[in-house]
Scaffold this motif. Structure first.
Motif, PDB file in Angstrom:
ATOM      1  N   ASP A 280      29.458  17.149   2.275  1.00  0.00           N
ATOM      2  CA  ASP A 280      28.157  17.794   2.144  1.00  0.00           C
ATOM      3  C   ASP A 280      28.343  19.294   2.332  1.00  0.00           C
ATOM      4  O   ASP A 280      28.784  19.733   3.398  1.00  0.00           O
ATOM      5  CB  ASP A 280      27.208  17.238   3.213  1.00  0.00           C
ATOM      6  CG  ASP A 280      25.831  17.884   3.177  1.00  0.00           C
ATOM      7  OD1 ASP A 280      25.587  18.717   2.277  1.00  0.00           O
ATOM      8  OD2 ASP A 280      25.006  17.556   4.058  1.00  0.00           O
ATOM      9  N   PRO A 281      28.023  20.117   1.324  1.00  0.00           N
ATOM     10  CA  PRO A 281      28.229  21.562   1.466  1.00  0.00           C
ATOM     11  C   PRO A 281      27.427  22.171   2.607  1.00  0.00           C
ATOM     12  O   PRO A 281      27.838  23.171   3.193  1.00  0.00           O
ATOM     13  CB  PRO A 281      27.793  22.134   0.106  1.00  0.00           C
ATOM     14  CG  PRO A 281      26.922  21.079  -0.487  1.00  0.00           C
ATOM     15  CD  PRO A 281      27.455  19.772   0.012  1.00  0.00           C
ATOM     16  N   LEU A 282      26.286  21.555   2.947  1.00  0.00           N
ATOM     17  CA  LEU A 282      25.484  22.094   4.046  1.00  0.00           C
ATOM     18  C   LEU A 282      26.175  21.876   5.389  1.00  0.00           C
ATOM     19  O   LEU A 282      26.003  22.673   6.309  1.00  0.00           O
ATOM     20  CB  LEU A 282      24.094  21.450   4.054  1.00  0.00           C
ATOM     21  CG  LEU A 282      23.198  21.810   2.877  1.00  0.00           C
ATOM     22  CD1 LEU A 282      21.833  21.143   3.016  1.00  0.00           C
ATOM     23  CD2 LEU A 282      23.023  23.321   2.757  1.00  0.00           C
ATOM     24  N   TYR A 283      26.951  20.805   5.493  1.00  0.00           N
ATOM     25  CA  TYR A 283      27.717  20.606   6.727  1.00  0.00           C
ATOM     26  C   TYR A 283      28.735  21.729   6.879  1.00  0.00           C
ATOM     27  O   TYR A 283      28.875  22.334   7.960  1.00  0.00           O
ATOM     28  CB  TYR A 283      28.438  19.257   6.704  1.00  0.00           C
ATOM     29  CG  TYR A 283      29.453  19.116   7.815  1.00  0.00           C
ATOM     30  CD1 TYR A 283      29.046  18.820   9.114  1.00  0.00           C
ATOM     31  CD2 TYR A 283      30.810  19.315   7.579  1.00  0.00           C
ATOM     32  CE1 TYR A 283      29.966  18.718  10.144  1.00  0.00           C
ATOM     33  CE2 TYR A 283      31.735  19.214   8.599  1.00  0.00           C
ATOM     34  CZ  TYR A 283      31.312  18.916   9.879  1.00  0.00           C
ATOM     35  OH  TYR A 283      32.224  18.824  10.900  1.00  0.00           O
ATOM     36  N   VAL A 284      29.458  22.039   5.808  1.00  0.00           N
ATOM     37  CA  VAL A 284      30.444  23.120   5.848  1.00  0.00           C
ATOM     38  C   VAL A 284      29.748  24.446   6.167  1.00  0.00           C
ATOM     39  O   VAL A 284      30.229  25.235   6.992  1.00  0.00           O
ATOM     40  CB  VAL A 284      31.202  23.222   4.509  1.00  0.00           C
ATOM     41  CG1 VAL A 284      32.227  24.341   4.564  1.00  0.00           C
ATOM     42  CG2 VAL A 284      31.883  21.902   4.183  1.00  0.00           C
ATOM     43  N   ALA A 285      28.615  24.679   5.519  1.00  0.00           N
ATOM     44  CA  ALA A 285      27.880  25.935   5.735  1.00  0.00           C
ATOM     45  C   ALA A 285      27.448  26.077   7.191  1.00  0.00           C
ATOM     46  O   ALA A 285      27.511  27.170   7.768  1.00  0.00           O
ATOM     47  CB  ALA A 285      26.671  26.000   4.807  1.00  0.00           C
TER      48      ALA A 285
END
Length: 440
Positions: A280-285
């Motif tokens: 999930d890109p939001l987790y990385v962000a």
């Protein structure tokens, strides 16, 4: 009118797996628990105009199919991808004619965000006068993609990515329903890999399953699935990344430590490993936002601004577009001077806060909104710093038990050199105040 559907062995597995009742629907428990608004609206056939908002493959169109099966209203479905003003006018004319016979029309529009402002405006008067009940499905934020006038007349329902357990259930249902004549040998880990890599997208998971089973060797009615075949179906080695397993934590740790060590290329590499593995890109962000203050802090405060901006970009765009924004943030953080002074300061203060939670706030710092509080000396002796030269005083704000404590110590990296100078300046100004008052 119920919508006609293709229902044969040539239709994709994801289409054949569409449930026809809410009891068979998988996912969105927060919306479809018995007694919830949406559940009652569908089961009682008492619908209002609404927007289904969520990422691909989470059940937006499936809900529309269920409504088509259960409603007594005239149901029309078309896609904004293939329809234009001509089709819109024909549909609205048909709906208007149905009202003459006191028959409601439910109009389902898939990918409604693809319609431009003029096309969306065409529906507005028909929604207002009740000629149609509009149900739109979109993967884009309705606040930005749907006209405000139309959006204000619709109830928006947010559909979330399916959980890993939801997708596992769908995979097992599909095998049981459509491959029951075969002995499918596929271990739980392979199912978990498919559901993890699907990233909440049921359609992707079922399409992958169909490709996997149809291309695995079948000997004596036995289909044996191997990991190598799964790799070929997905055509990516990165699909073996398990978002909930050890590799997940190994990679986010590698990304964090590479940025901390100012290794730009390694940071970008581990970012790509996670994103291409379906993270999930939001987790990385979120992890980058944390890093910006934990490992950079006052050494470069711009890092936090850029990290938050990258999170917003990831939220608005999603993958794959947001990969470049996250690369921007990761590169900036890797390049920035490092200081963990803020992290250390908070941990020290947290320890004291826990140990001294019974210490009251000094009286002069307390608010005094009532006469009684003023009589009890609340706010007495408070010095309003804006009224003083340099906009500060030598007033002590710490509880007396902690007045000598120092938590934040700048490490002299990047702009922390300026921070350290400012702190020394403040210290000297307050020292001079005390001299003037004869306290020194």
């Amino acid at each position: 009118m119920q919508e006609k559907r293709i229902n044969n062995n040539y239709a994709p597995l994801a289409d054949r797996m569409r449930p026809e009742t809410l009891n068979d629907y998988v996912g969105q428990k927060h919306l479809l628990i018995k007694g919830s608004l949406l559940y009652e609206m569908i089961t009682n056939d008492n619908l209002t105009s609404m927007i289904f908002f969520g990422p691909p493959g989470v059940g937006k169109t499936t809900l529309a199919h269920i409504i088509a099966k259960t409603t007594n209203s005239h149901f029309i479905s078309f896609s904004a991808v293939t329809s234009g003003m001509k089709e819109i006018k024909e549909v609205l004319k048909e709906a208007r004619e149905k009202t003459l016979f006191d028959e409601k029309t439910i109009l389902f529009i898939d990918e409604i965000h693809r319609f431009n402002k003029a096309q969306q405006d065409a529906f507005l008067p028909y929604v207002e006068n009740g000629s149609i009940i509009l149900i739109g499905a979109t993967t884009e934020n309705p606040s930005f993609e749907i006209n405000n006038a139309l959006l204000s007349r619709c109830r928006t329902f947010l559909l979330e990515p399916l959980s890993k357990d939801d997708i596992n259930e769908l995979i097992r249902r599909a095998i049981s329903k459509f491959y029951s004549d075969k002995n499918v040998i596929m271990d739980d880990e392979t199912i978990n890999i498919i559901s993890s890599y699907a990233n909440g997208d049921a359609r992707f998971a079922l399409n992958t399953l169909e490709m996997l089973l149809n291309n695995s060797p079948c000997i004596n009615d036995e289909i044996k699935v191997s990991r190598s075949i799964l790799k070929q179906c997905l055509n990516r080695k990165a699909m073996l990344y398990d978002k909930n397993g050890e590799e997940h934590y190994n990679l986010i740790s590698a990304l964090h430590k590479s940025m901390r060590n100012s290794d730009i290329d390694a940071s970008i590499y581990y970012l790509a490993r996670m994103l291409e593995g379906g993270e999930d890109p939001l987790y990385v962000a979120r992890r980058i936002v944390r890093f910006a203050s934990e490992d950079i802090g006052m050494a470069d405060s711009r890092a936090l601004e850029i990290a938050v901006a990258a999170y917003d970009a990831a939220h608005y765009l999603g993958m794959p577009e947001c990969s470049v924004h996250l690369t921007h943030a990761v590169t900036y953080c890797a390049l920035a001077p490092k200081s963990n002074a803020l992290y250390v300061a908070y941990e020290k203060a947290k320890e004291d806060a826990i140990q001294t939670s019974d210490i009251g706030v000094p009286l002069h710092l307390r608010n005094a909104p009532t006469k009684l509080m003023k009589e009890l000396d609340y706010s007495k002796g408070y010095e309003y710093s804006q009224d003083y030269k340099h906009h500060m005083t030598d007033m002590v704000c710490m509880p007396k038990e902690l007045c000598d404590k120092v938590y934040y110590v700048p490490q002299g990296e990047g702009t922390e050199t300026k921070v350290a100078l400012r702190m020394e300046q403040i210290k000297e100004i307050k020292k001079n105040y005390r001299k003037q008052k004869g306290k020194l």
